[in-house]
Motif scaffolding. Structure first.
Motif: not given
Length: 195
Positions: A48-71
């Motif tokens: 939904q692009r809720r946050f500023n564009r400059e945070l896109a990489e941070d969001i992707r990093w958090l997503l990738r970390t959460g999906r790959n490492k789980g809990v």
């Protein structure tokens, strides 16, 4: 404080509030459910692009970390860290928090970072370090004993460092730390000191 810090802090605050609301509503009752909730929340925020564009990489990093490492990703911990780091002057935080900030920056810069046990630090099982790989290796016992209960440094922190020292010094300085070479015959041995 610059706008980037404010934006990262806002992202983290929103995630933590959403997580707390989910806990209060009984939707989240375990660390695994917290991770799943935050991964879904971040994915929706990205879509939904809720946050500023400059945070896109941070969001992707958090997503990738959460999906790959789980809990084991500890997304609530990461969000809390980002919120604390971005919601005030880093220099006003305690020594231990600023060291954690510096070490996170070192990892994000592509450096190897490890905490070494007593046997890995010295003796016949000592870890052999590759001088061509940028890395920071911290003595676990010194790390455990180097700070008081308020997070204030009690004694210099011995570390072994390989790689670009000038680049490392810049990262440490931003977090209010400095490196001093140890005297002796080990060129990789240094001490970290809170400024």
């Amino acid at each position: 404080m610059d706008n980037r810090n404010l934006n990262v802090s806002h992202l983290a605050w929103c995630g933590l509030v959403a997580l707390q609301n989910a806990r209060d509503d009984g939707q989240v009752n375990s660390p695994a459910q917290e991770n799943l909730f935050l991964v879904r929340w971040l994915a929706l925020a990205e879509k939904q692009r809720r946050f500023n564009r400059e945070l896109a990489e941070d969001i992707r990093w958090l997503l990738r970390t959460g999906r790959n490492k789980g809990v084991h990703a500890d997304l609530p911990g990461k969000l809390h860290y980002l919120w604390r780091a971005g919601s005030g002057s880093l220099k006003e935080q305690n020594d231990l928090f600023r060291l954690q900030h510096a070490l996170q920056a070192v990892k994000l810069a592509g450096w190897v970072y490890r905490v070494l046990s007593v046997s890995e630090w010295s003796g016949r099982n000592r870890v052999r370090l590759n001088p061509s790989v940028s890395g920071m290796y911290i003595n676990k016992v010194a790390l455990d004993n180097g700070f008081d209960e308020t997070g204030t440094q009690r004694s210099p922190l011995p570390v072994r460092i390989t790689g670009n020292l000038a680049g490392l010094d810049d990262l440490l300085e931003q977090s209010g730390w400095r490196r001093e070479p140890a005297s002796g015959d080990d060129p990789q041995l240094h001490y970290l000191l809170a400024s």
